[in-house]
Design a protein around this motif. Sequence first.
Motif, PDB file in Angstrom:
ATOM      1  N   PHE A 291       0.844  -1.344  -0.052  1.00 23.23           N
ATOM      2  CA  PHE A 291       0.204   0.006  -0.006  1.00 23.23           C
ATOM      3  C   PHE A 291       1.042   1.230   0.029  1.00 23.23           C
ATOM      4  CE2 PHE A 291      -3.186  -3.059   1.365  1.00 23.23           C
ATOM      5  CZ  PHE A 291      -4.352  -2.601   0.779  1.00 23.23           C
ATOM      6  N   VAL A 292       0.372   2.056  -0.863  1.00 20.46           N
ATOM      7  CA  VAL A 292       1.301   3.424  -1.041  1.00 20.46           C
ATOM      8  C   VAL A 292       0.581   4.485  -0.086  1.00 20.46           C
ATOM      9  CG1 VAL A 292       2.060   5.216  -2.724  1.00 20.46           C
ATOM     10  CG2 VAL A 292       2.460   2.703  -3.273  1.00 20.46           C
ATOM     11  N   THR A 293       1.287   5.372   0.553  1.00 19.83           N
ATOM     12  CA  THR A 293       0.204   6.179   1.310  1.00 19.83           C
ATOM     13  C   THR A 293       0.539   7.826   1.212  1.00 19.83           C
ATOM     14  OG1 THR A 293       2.312   6.176   2.941  1.00 19.83           O
ATOM     15  CG2 THR A 293       0.352   4.738   3.409  1.00 19.83           C
ATOM     16  N   THR A 294       1.412   7.900   0.265  1.00 19.41           N
ATOM     17  CA  THR A 294       1.718   9.551  -0.195  1.00 19.41           C
ATOM     18  C   THR A 294       2.002   9.740  -1.635  1.00 19.41           C
ATOM     19  OG1 THR A 294       4.293   9.347   0.195  1.00 19.41           O
ATOM     20  CG2 THR A 294       2.892   9.985   2.143  1.00 19.41           C
ATOM     21  N   THR A 295       1.614  10.981  -2.137  1.00 20.09           N
ATOM     22  CA  THR A 295       1.845  11.270  -3.540  1.00 20.09           C
ATOM     23  C   THR A 295       3.399  11.119  -3.978  1.00 20.09           C
ATOM     24  OG1 THR A 295       1.961  13.629  -2.738  1.00 20.09           O
ATOM     25  CG2 THR A 295      -0.155  12.485  -3.959  1.00 20.09           C
ATOM     26  N   ARG A 296       4.331  11.060  -2.827  1.00 23.86           N
ATOM     27  CA  ARG A 296       5.669  10.865  -3.190  1.00 23.86           C
ATOM     28  C   ARG A 296       6.119   9.668  -3.767  1.00 23.86           C
ATOM     29  NH1 ARG A 296       5.918  13.448   1.719  1.00 23.86           N
ATOM     30  NH2 ARG A 296       6.727  11.264   2.789  1.00 23.86           N
ATOM     31  N   ASP A 297       5.091   8.755  -3.518  1.00 22.16           N
ATOM     32  CA  ASP A 297       5.373   7.139  -4.044  1.00 22.16           C
ATOM     33  C   ASP A 297       4.646   6.943  -4.991  1.00 22.16           C
ATOM     34  OD1 ASP A 297       7.075   6.937  -1.839  1.00 22.16           O
ATOM     35  OD2 ASP A 297       5.608   6.223  -0.507  1.00 22.16           O
ATOM     36  N   PHE A 298       3.718   7.763  -5.769  1.00 22.72           N
ATOM     37  CA  PHE A 298       3.058   7.622  -6.936  1.00 22.72           C
ATOM     38  C   PHE A 298       3.695   6.887  -8.063  1.00 22.72           C
ATOM     39  CE2 PHE A 298       0.938   8.922 -10.807  1.00 22.72           C
ATOM     40  CZ  PHE A 298      -0.396   8.392 -10.610  1.00 22.72           C
ATOM     41  N   LEU A 299       4.906   7.274  -8.285  1.00 25.08           N
ATOM     42  CA  LEU A 299       5.797   6.564  -9.002  1.00 25.08           C
ATOM     43  C   LEU A 299       5.894   5.091  -8.881  1.00 25.08           C
ATOM     44  CD1 LEU A 299       7.594   6.518 -11.658  1.00 25.08           C
ATOM     45  CD2 LEU A 299       9.458   7.350 -10.032  1.00 25.08           C
TER      46      LEU A 299
END
Length: 439
Positions: A291-299
Amino acid sequence: MPAFYPTGRAALLLALAAPLALLVATIQPAAWIAAPALGGALLLLVLLDALFAGSVSDLRVIAPADAEVGEPLRITVLADLARVGGWARPVAALGCDPRLADGGRLDLPLAPHDGAWSGATETVPTRRGTGMLSRVWLRWQGPLGLAHRAASRPVEQSVRVWPNVTPVRSPALQIFLRDAQFGLVARRIRGEGTEFESLADYEPGMDRRRIDWKSSARHARLFAKEYETERNNQIVFAFDCGQAMCEPIDGLPRIDRAVTAALTTAWVALKAQDRVALFGFAARPQVLTPFVTTTRDFLRLQQAAAALDYHAEEPNFTLALATLSARLKRRSLVVIFSDFTDPTSAELMIENIARLVEKHLVLFVVMADAELAGIVSAPVDTVQQAAMAVTADTLQRQRAVVLQRLRHLGVRVVEAPHDKIGNRLLDAYLAVKRQGSLG
């Protein structure tokens, strides 16, 4: 020295010379030697034209390392030609992966530019993955237009074709994120949801069910409850990568259009502080991200979506949804992108989705089949067209039955044309957030 060969003009002159030589031989048989002499002279002119056509000193291709499926990709060819004038009319051909261009070939004329020759073309990648530019060929003609010279160079350049996230960068979505209740500014989100936040003066237009009658009676004026929208919800976008989803719709596979819609909604969900994961499956599970939690990890989501491969096989819903259910430790929103051709193939899908609905909230996303609708609504002039219309109408009815069965199970069905599926999915996600259905 590059290869050369006659042009169409040389072939035309040779074709015109043949009847002339035959006429001369008929009128004056002793002058038969004129025919081979004329042919030899033409051949000599072709050789001289090729000799004075010049040479290529440099030939290169400029292409971006990354592109997005369904979006224009600009490729430029640059050539340095020595001793060449405006008569050259160079044309380049580029060999490439079929996912970058239909047929695996691009043709582009070159024009003078800053002392060299350059040409550019745009192509639209039709599939994700890494596409290779393999070789470039160049052809130009001599000053007499009788000979073509040709040269080629290996390119060995790769272009990575990513999922299309153009909607994420669109001004409309950015304005929405800035102004909507799930905005860019980090603040407590009030107004709708399930967690009580505070009391506020009741204003006309508010839902009357929010009125706190005890507090209103104590203060002799109306107060309404405000709630904080749910956060930290788990959202899983599950992609059927099987045969039906890999079929094209308006030039692009359904799976790629589904990925674009999912990533757009995922971006909004991350802005709303929810947790997002991707899951892909065909005959067996293919991709399952944390699970990704922030837009920084959208990549990371983009990279996972790029790894979703195309499979010419039927999906195994039993194995896929059982695997997904085992990995989900809490109630989640599961968004399933799939398609089906008939009720028989959809029966197993319905059975396994029914098990998933027992613990999770399920959204089933399917793109409307414009081809079937077109066949049904088209004028009928022949027996074959009548048979096609009846068959298409039957398939449409069966499709509607399957979707209705899913709704009866408690599944929220999102059905729309491919160009509107992203907006419909975003609306459905926001409706779930407003209702607090995951609490």
